[in-house]
Design an enzyme around this catalytic site. Sequence first.
Site, PDB file in Angstrom:
ATOM      1  N   LYS A  22     -43.862  -7.628 -26.310  1.00 12.35           N
ATOM      2  CA  LYS A  22     -44.287  -6.840 -25.147  1.00 12.35           C
ATOM      3  C   LYS A  22     -43.440  -5.590 -25.001  1.00 12.35           C
ATOM      4  CE  LYS A  22     -42.231  -7.659 -21.400  1.00 12.35           C
ATOM      5  NZ  LYS A  22     -41.661  -8.204 -20.141  1.00 12.35           N
ATOM      6  N   ARG A  27     -43.471   0.254 -25.124  1.00 14.42           N
ATOM      7  CA  ARG A  27     -42.685   1.458 -25.442  1.00 14.42           C
ATOM      8  C   ARG A  27     -43.392   2.280 -26.519  1.00 14.42           C
ATOM      9  NH1 ARG A  27     -39.020  -2.152 -23.694  1.00 14.42           N
ATOM     10  NH2 ARG A  27     -36.903  -1.569 -23.046  1.00 14.42           N
ATOM     11  N   ASP A  49     -50.167  -7.180 -19.835  1.00 15.90           N
ATOM     12  CA  ASP A  49     -49.205  -6.079 -19.697  1.00 15.90           C
ATOM     13  C   ASP A  49     -49.549  -4.897 -20.597  1.00 15.90           C
ATOM     14  OD1 ASP A  49     -47.815  -7.456 -17.797  1.00 15.90           O
ATOM     15  OD2 ASP A  49     -45.891  -7.468 -18.849  1.00 15.90           O
ATOM     16  N   ASN A  92     -48.678  -6.204 -12.933  1.00 10.93           N
ATOM     17  CA  ASN A  92     -47.279  -6.598 -12.702  1.00 10.93           C
ATOM     18  C   ASN A  92     -46.445  -6.282 -13.942  1.00 10.93           C
ATOM     19  OD1 ASN A  92     -45.093  -7.560 -11.324  1.00 10.93           O
ATOM     20  ND2 ASN A  92     -45.612  -9.730 -11.539  1.00 10.93           N
ATOM     21  N   ARG A 122     -41.164  -5.576  -6.097  1.00  9.56           N
ATOM     22  CA  ARG A 122     -40.129  -5.424  -7.136  1.00  9.56           C
ATOM     23  C   ARG A 122     -39.493  -4.029  -6.990  1.00  9.56           C
ATOM     24  NH1 ARG A 122     -42.422  -7.223 -12.894  1.00  9.56           N
ATOM     25  NH2 ARG A 122     -40.195  -7.061 -13.373  1.00  9.56           N
ATOM     26  N   SER A 168     -32.131  -3.384 -12.718  1.00  7.66           N
ATOM     27  CA  SER A 168     -33.005  -3.517 -13.884  1.00  7.66           C
ATOM     28  C   SER A 168     -32.652  -2.454 -14.910  1.00  7.66           C
ATOM     29  CB  SER A 168     -34.471  -3.362 -13.464  1.00  7.66           C
ATOM     30  OG  SER A 168     -35.296  -3.259 -14.614  1.00  7.66           O
ATOM     31  N   SER A 169     -32.560  -2.864 -16.165  1.00  3.24           N
ATOM     32  CA  SER A 169     -32.305  -1.896 -17.245  1.00  3.24           C
ATOM     33  C   SER A 169     -33.528  -1.015 -17.489  1.00  3.24           C
ATOM     34  CB  SER A 169     -31.942  -2.631 -18.533  1.00  3.24           C
ATOM     35  OG  SER A 169     -33.078  -3.290 -19.064  1.00  3.24           O
ATOM     36  N   GLN A 170     -34.687  -1.441 -16.967  1.00  2.73           N
ATOM     37  CA  GLN A 170     -35.918  -0.661 -17.174  1.00  2.73           C
ATOM     38  C   GLN A 170     -35.824   0.722 -16.535  1.00  2.73           C
ATOM     39  OE1 GLN A 170     -39.257  -3.059 -15.912  1.00  2.73           O
ATOM     40  NE2 GLN A 170     -38.951  -4.568 -17.530  1.00  2.73           N
ATOM     41  N   SER A 196     -28.869  -6.464 -18.754  1.00  2.00           N
ATOM     42  CA  SER A 196     -29.913  -6.569 -19.792  1.00  2.00           C
ATOM     43  C   SER A 196     -29.744  -5.516 -20.889  1.00  2.00           C
ATOM     44  CB  SER A 196     -31.303  -6.432 -19.138  1.00  2.00           C
ATOM     45  OG  SER A 196     -31.481  -7.350 -18.094  1.00  2.00           O
ATOM     46  N   ASP A 313     -34.803 -13.126 -20.121  1.00  2.03           N
ATOM     47  CA  ASP A 313     -36.113 -13.782 -20.183  1.00  2.03           C
ATOM     48  C   ASP A 313     -36.032 -15.130 -20.914  1.00  2.03           C
ATOM     49  OD1 ASP A 313     -36.975 -11.516 -18.926  1.00  2.03           O
ATOM     50  OD2 ASP A 313     -38.176 -10.751 -20.588  1.00  2.03           O
ATOM     51  N   GLU A 341     -41.096 -11.648 -11.922  1.00  5.08           N
ATOM     52  CA  GLU A 341     -42.463 -12.035 -11.552  1.00  5.08           C
ATOM     53  C   GLU A 341     -42.500 -12.851 -10.259  1.00  5.08           C
ATOM     54  OE1 GLU A 341     -41.396 -11.308 -14.382  1.00  5.08           O
ATOM     55  OE2 GLU A 341     -42.968 -10.974 -15.876  1.00  5.08           O
ATOM     56  N   ARG A 344     -37.188 -16.163  -9.703  1.00  2.10           N
ATOM     57  CA  ARG A 344     -37.171 -17.175 -10.770  1.00  2.10           C
ATOM     58  C   ARG A 344     -36.064 -18.208 -10.585  1.00  2.10           C
ATOM     59  NH1 ARG A 344     -38.547 -13.378 -16.102  1.00  2.10           N
ATOM     60  NH2 ARG A 344     -40.792 -13.662 -15.913  1.00  2.10           N
ATOM     61  N   HIS A 386     -45.763 -16.082 -15.931  1.00  2.53           N
ATOM     62  CA  HIS A 386     -46.057 -16.575 -17.282  1.00  2.53           C
ATOM     63  C   HIS A 386     -44.932 -17.434 -17.856  1.00  2.53           C
ATOM     64  CE1 HIS A 386     -43.947 -12.766 -19.058  1.00  2.53           C
ATOM     65  NE2 HIS A 386     -43.690 -12.844 -17.772  1.00  2.53           N
ATOM     66  N   ARG A 387     -43.686 -17.032 -17.586  1.00  4.33           N
ATOM     67  CA  ARG A 387     -42.575 -17.780 -18.195  1.00  4.33           C
ATOM     68  C   ARG A 387     -42.371 -19.148 -17.542  1.00  4.33           C
ATOM     69  NH1 ARG A 387     -41.267 -14.353 -21.900  1.00  4.33           N
ATOM     70  NH2 ARG A 387     -41.275 -12.163 -21.348  1.00  4.33           N
ATOM     71  N   LYS A 412     -50.112 -12.677 -19.021  1.00  6.47           N
ATOM     72  CA  LYS A 412     -49.258 -11.470 -18.893  1.00  6.47           C
ATOM     73  C   LYS A 412     -48.692 -11.051 -20.246  1.00  6.47           C
ATOM     74  CE  LYS A 412     -45.693  -9.454 -15.892  1.00  6.47           C
ATOM     75  NZ  LYS A 412     -44.726  -8.808 -16.757  1.00  6.47           N
TER      76      LYS A 412
END
Length: 426
Positions: A22, A27, A49, A92, A122, A168-170, A196, A313, A341, A344, A386-387, A412
């Site tokens: 993903k 990316r 996604d 999401n 989020r 978040s590293s995002q 992350s 994750d 999500e 968690r 999903h996880r 997802k």
Amino acid sequence: METLNLSPAHAAQGTIKLPGSKSISNRTLLLAALSSGTTEIRDLLASDDTARMLEALQTLGVKLTQTGADDWRVEGTGGEFPVKEADLFLGNAGTAFRPLTAALALSRGRYKLSGIQRMHERPIGDLVDALRQAGAEIEYLGNAGFPPLQITPGKPGADRVSVKGNVSSQFLTALLMALPLTGRKTTIEVVGELISKPYIEITLNLMARFGVVVERHGWEAFTIPAASRYTSPGEIYVEGDASSASYFLAAGAIGRGPVRVEGVGQKSIQGDVRFAEALQAMGADIRFGENWIEASGSGKLKAIDLDCNHIPDAAMTLAVAALFAHGTTTLRNIASWRVKETDRIAAMATELRKIGATVEEGQDYIRVTPPTALTPNAAIDTYDDHRMAMCFSLVALGSVPITINDPKCVAKTFPDYFERFGTIVK
Ligand SMILES: O=C(O)C1=C[C@@H](OP(=O)(O)O)[C@@H](O)[C@H](O)C1
Ligand SMILES: C=C(OP(=O)(O)O)C(=O)O
């Protein structure tokens, strides 16, 4: 609500060809769209996604052609999306929402970005703050700090921007991928501890393949050189998803194995391959090939105490594997689980207790002590995560039946997860 009853299983053995990563898929799609030239992408993940990213790029005027089951041709825009006004729904998908926010904020258009309700819970404030320093005009349409967002044309901004790294590293990934669009030399300073980290390595690696080499000063600062431009590498292969690999590798360790996953191996650029090390520390036998990883075990695992910040994750899989370990497993430094999500840490604690485990949760850790016997017939809630659904399938390997509520949430990142899981459990 749909439910899935998994029968008791006593062993796991077989080979799984993994779906595409993903993180690499989304990316690569964005970088291909922003570059000059045409990119042939092979083995792209087909899931919710990536569907959200593909739809968004199509809406923005990027020409995309499906050339095979998992192959796509992307005609690059040279960094300028043809459509200057659009309303995008990104579900999401963090890997679509955060990078597209940054790319569109530096694109001189008017864009509205929204997602499902959970996406609106989020955080994105640290990214918006950084983009505003870079000259972006972004307004919150709901709660401050959260999507949905309205973007309008900005102006040239500072040549140094700072971003917080601890949520978040995002956010850093998004800035890194988008700032080359300005053509100006810009330095990004990371404020506080960056979480992350391996996901930043994926970002830098893929940017380099598209011709932009970021100057790096450890984890503290990153400089995008002046006049950076993305150019297509021509053809690019997406690795198998290392996070998706974790469920099968854990199954191999719990169910004696061997279970082999194909698509990731020694040369992977994904940090989640290091899940295999954690499993090894739990007593599994792990073998690595160039393009595969294999897990087997005696069926009995050892508890571990691990800082999981580098594998946020795949660490969820360790929490469920802990049910099969002797002793108490502690997974630390996982505060980001609370803003994904679902919350968690809370979800994992609640559902592990249904299997009979004793669970302690803290703001940034979870501690799991297995029961003497797993509780049969638990009905596991999955919280549209999903996880959660994929992790709890492993409980069946404890020779107990288990029900997974709303199993289709796996779409997802892994729409046919349960069919594939069914081929390795015996
Ligand atoms: O950049 C990425 O591809 C991702 C980064 C991680 O998020 P955080 O940086 O928010 O931990 C991870 O959990 C997510 O699934 C994918
Ligand atoms: C956190 C995850 O997703 P996202 O890319 O939406 O952040 C995940 O896949 O576990």
